[in-house]
Design a protein around this motif. Structure first.
Motif, PDB file in Angstrom:
ATOM      1  N   GLU A   1       4.290   0.573  -2.355  1.00  0.00           N
ATOM      2  CA  GLU A   1       4.168   0.325  -3.791  1.00  0.00           C
ATOM      3  C   GLU A   1       5.363   0.905  -4.534  1.00  0.00           C
ATOM      4  O   GLU A   1       5.941   0.253  -5.414  1.00  0.00           O
ATOM      5  CB  GLU A   1       2.869   0.927  -4.328  1.00  0.00           C
ATOM      6  CG  GLU A   1       1.625   0.220  -3.847  1.00  0.00           C
ATOM      7  CD  GLU A   1       0.374   0.904  -4.348  1.00  0.00           C
ATOM      8  OE1 GLU A   1       0.482   1.819  -5.194  1.00  0.00           O
ATOM      9  OE2 GLU A   1      -0.714   0.536  -3.887  1.00  0.00           O
ATOM     10  N   ARG A   2       5.732   2.127  -4.174  1.00  0.00           N
ATOM     11  CA  ARG A   2       6.896   2.738  -4.818  1.00  0.00           C
ATOM     12  C   ARG A   2       8.169   1.980  -4.476  1.00  0.00           C
ATOM     13  O   ARG A   2       9.045   1.792  -5.318  1.00  0.00           O
ATOM     14  CB  ARG A   2       6.998   4.205  -4.406  1.00  0.00           C
ATOM     15  CG  ARG A   2       5.848   5.069  -4.908  1.00  0.00           C
ATOM     16  CD  ARG A   2       6.090   6.543  -4.654  1.00  0.00           C
ATOM     17  NE  ARG A   2       6.013   6.848  -3.223  1.00  0.00           N
ATOM     18  CZ  ARG A   2       4.871   7.125  -2.603  1.00  0.00           C
ATOM     19  NH1 ARG A   2       3.719   7.091  -3.266  1.00  0.00           N
ATOM     20  NH2 ARG A   2       4.868   7.412  -1.306  1.00  0.00           N
TER      21      ARG A   2
ATOM     22  N   THR B   1       0.844  -1.185   0.000  1.00  0.00           N
ATOM     23  CA  THR B   1       0.000   0.000   0.000  1.00  0.00           C
ATOM     24  C   THR B   1       0.880   1.235   0.000  1.00  0.00           C
ATOM     25  O   THR B   1       2.007   1.232   0.488  1.00  0.00           O
ATOM     26  CB  THR B   1      -0.901   0.054   1.252  1.00  0.00           C
ATOM     27  OG1 THR B   1      -0.087   0.024   2.426  1.00  0.00           O
ATOM     28  CG2 THR B   1      -1.856  -1.124   1.282  1.00  0.00           C
TER      29      THR B   1
ATOM     30  N   ASP C   1      -1.253   0.121 -10.028  1.00  0.00           N
ATOM     31  CA  ASP C   1      -0.418   1.168  -9.446  1.00  0.00           C
ATOM     32  C   ASP C   1       1.064   0.851  -9.622  1.00  0.00           C
ATOM     33  O   ASP C   1       1.877   1.730  -9.920  1.00  0.00           O
ATOM     34  CB  ASP C   1      -0.744   1.345  -7.964  1.00  0.00           C
ATOM     35  CG  ASP C   1      -2.087   2.025  -7.739  1.00  0.00           C
ATOM     36  OD1 ASP C   1      -2.627   2.595  -8.710  1.00  0.00           O
ATOM     37  OD2 ASP C   1      -2.578   1.986  -6.600  1.00  0.00           O
TER      38      ASP C   1
ATOM     39  N   ARG D   1       2.164   1.552 -13.169  1.00  0.00           N
ATOM     40  CA  ARG D   1       2.374   2.976 -13.428  1.00  0.00           C
ATOM     41  C   ARG D   1       3.662   3.472 -12.771  1.00  0.00           C
ATOM     42  O   ARG D   1       4.362   4.325 -13.323  1.00  0.00           O
ATOM     43  CB  ARG D   1       1.170   3.771 -12.940  1.00  0.00           C
ATOM     44  CG  ARG D   1      -0.124   3.426 -13.697  1.00  0.00           C
ATOM     45  CD  ARG D   1      -1.276   4.310 -13.290  1.00  0.00           C
ATOM     46  NE  ARG D   1      -2.516   3.851 -13.920  1.00  0.00           N
ATOM     47  CZ  ARG D   1      -3.422   3.104 -13.315  1.00  0.00           C
ATOM     48  NH1 ARG D   1      -3.249   2.733 -12.053  1.00  0.00           N
ATOM     49  NH2 ARG D   1      -4.512   2.719 -13.957  1.00  0.00           N
ATOM     50  N   GLU D   2       3.990   2.928 -11.587  1.00  0.00           N
ATOM     51  CA  GLU D   2       5.261   3.284 -10.951  1.00  0.00           C
ATOM     52  C   GLU D   2       6.443   2.843 -11.813  1.00  0.00           C
ATOM     53  O   GLU D   2       7.521   3.430 -11.761  1.00  0.00           O
ATOM     54  CB  GLU D   2       5.361   2.633  -9.561  1.00  0.00           C
ATOM     55  CG  GLU D   2       4.428   3.208  -8.521  1.00  0.00           C
ATOM     56  CD  GLU D   2       4.854   4.584  -8.042  1.00  0.00           C
ATOM     57  OE1 GLU D   2       6.002   4.989  -8.296  1.00  0.00           O
ATOM     58  OE2 GLU D   2       4.013   5.279  -7.435  1.00  0.00           O
TER      59      GLU D   2
ATOM     60  N   ALA E   1      -5.938  -3.450  -8.373  1.00  0.00           N
ATOM     61  CA  ALA E   1      -5.631  -2.046  -8.122  1.00  0.00           C
ATOM     62  C   ALA E   1      -4.159  -1.862  -7.810  1.00  0.00           C
ATOM     63  O   ALA E   1      -3.501  -0.934  -8.313  1.00  0.00           O
ATOM     64  CB  ALA E   1      -6.484  -1.527  -6.970  1.00  0.00           C
ATOM     65  N   VAL E   2      -3.608  -2.747  -6.983  1.00  0.00           N
ATOM     66  CA  VAL E   2      -2.193  -2.646  -6.630  1.00  0.00           C
ATOM     67  C   VAL E   2      -1.317  -2.919  -7.849  1.00  0.00           C
ATOM     68  O   VAL E   2      -0.324  -2.223  -8.080  1.00  0.00           O
ATOM     69  CB  VAL E   2      -1.851  -3.616  -5.481  1.00  0.00           C
ATOM     70  CG1 VAL E   2      -0.351  -3.607  -5.195  1.00  0.00           C
ATOM     71  CG2 VAL E   2      -2.622  -3.239  -4.233  1.00  0.00           C
TER      72      VAL E   2
END
Length: 344
Positions: free
Chosen positions: A8-9, A4, A86, A89-90, A82-83
């Protein structure tokens, strides 16, 4: 590996620097679709990877870099799709929108999306009779029988609204339909069009992935990765659907306190359990039992109960919060009693 926010980054940074990534989705549509989203990002960055679908009865692989769909693994606190989106996109990759949405839908989510919604039913094919007959988003009188579906459609003049009404009224209006059916059918209506994807709708893609997750996991993963397996995927989806709907019609059912049981000779027990629970069961939990295996569907605790029941009779079992599967070598009644005890 609950992923989360900032983590995630952090994970994206670790993946970007990895020499080799092992992705391990569980054998259910949501996890396989999420894996496809992530694998697309890894491929775009030329990050070497290996992917293997893990049966629901197996434990988390120790060697997995990114396990998806496990209780204490990737995205434990958020929808896996969703994760995965994300993370993509990272990694500077825009996920394929139909696949990303399919994973979210399979997880019970209904996010905002740029994909256009249209009237009708969420099927993967342009052929309405084919799509309606083989959909496992609902169970109706014509399900599994393309000729019967075609006869129902004959007087509708391809009107999408009338097709949606046909599916909804048939699935919800029968005497055997459960109260849950009225909500469950909504998942199939007003689908998201995916003109750039392999199938007609995101809902249709989700249906195909979920059906193939156990019967043909390799094809499901290849589909999620964007490979051209449309024909083999649809063939496997049709065979799975026919077996599931046929099993529902021939099932012997019984009702216990909090549990609805369907005994079948053969068929895809997980899909049968989901459909029976959503469209036939008056109880919160459904168990489907054949001669050597069982599938269950409910709101929570299902995978744990299946694992416990199977272990008590020297079988194997497992699953997620809402679904489970088990194999056993004992009379089906013995497994039923073990499952009832595990659920108490």
């Amino acid at each position: 590996m609950a992923v989360t926010g900032r983590s995630e980054r952090d994970l994206a940074a670790r993946l970007a620097d990895s020499e080799f990534v092992r992705v391990a989705p569980r054998a259910e549509g949501e996890s396989i679709a999420a894996a496809g989203v992530l694998l697309g990002a890894l491929a775009a960055r030329s990050i070497p990877f290996q992917a293997r679908v893990v049966p629901l009865t197996e434990d988390l692989p120790e060697e997995a870099t990114v396990p998806i769909g496990f209780a204490d693994g990737f995205a434990a606190d958020r929808p896996a799709g969703a994760v995965a989106a994300d993370l993509a996109r990272e990694l500077d990759h825009d996920p394929e929108p139909g696949l990303a949405l399919a994973s979210r839908l399979l997880g019970g989510d209904d996010p905002e999306t740029d994909l256009e919604r249209r009237t009708g039913v969420g099927i993967p094919t342009a052929d309405l009779a084919d799509g309606l007959a083989h959909s496992t988003l609902f169970h109706a009188s014509f399900s599994g029988e393309e000729t019967a579906a075609g006869a129902e459609l004959a007087e509708l003049a391809d009107d999408d609204r009338m097709v949606a009404s046909l599916a909804a009224l048939d699935a919800v209006g029968s005497e055997s339909a459960s109260e849950r059916a009225a909500t469950a059918i909504e998942r199939a209506l007003r689908p998201h069009a995916t003109p750039e994807g392999p199938f007609e709708t995101a809902e249709g893609l989700a249906d195909v992935l979920d059906c193939l997750a156990r019967d043909a996991p390799g094809i499901a993963l290849a589909l999620a990765m964007g490979h051209d397996v449309r024909t083999s995927a649809l063939d496997a989806w049709r065979a799975h659907s026919k077996a599931a709907h046929s099993a529902i019609r021939e099932a012997d059912t019984g009702r216990y306190d909090g549990l609805f049981v369907a005994r079948i000779a053969e068929g895809p027990v997980e899909t049968v359990a989901r459909l029976v629970r959503n469209f036939r069961s008056p109880e919160p939990v459904t168990l489907v039992v054949s001669e050597t295996e069982a599938g269950a569907a409910g709101d929570e605790g299902i995978g744990e109960a299946m694992a416990g029941a199977a272990a008590s009779i020297d079988g194997t079992g497992g699953g997620t919060l809402s679904r489970g599967v088990a194999q056993f070598d004992c009379p089906p009644e013995a497994f039923l009693e073990a499952f009832r005890e595990a659920m108490t």
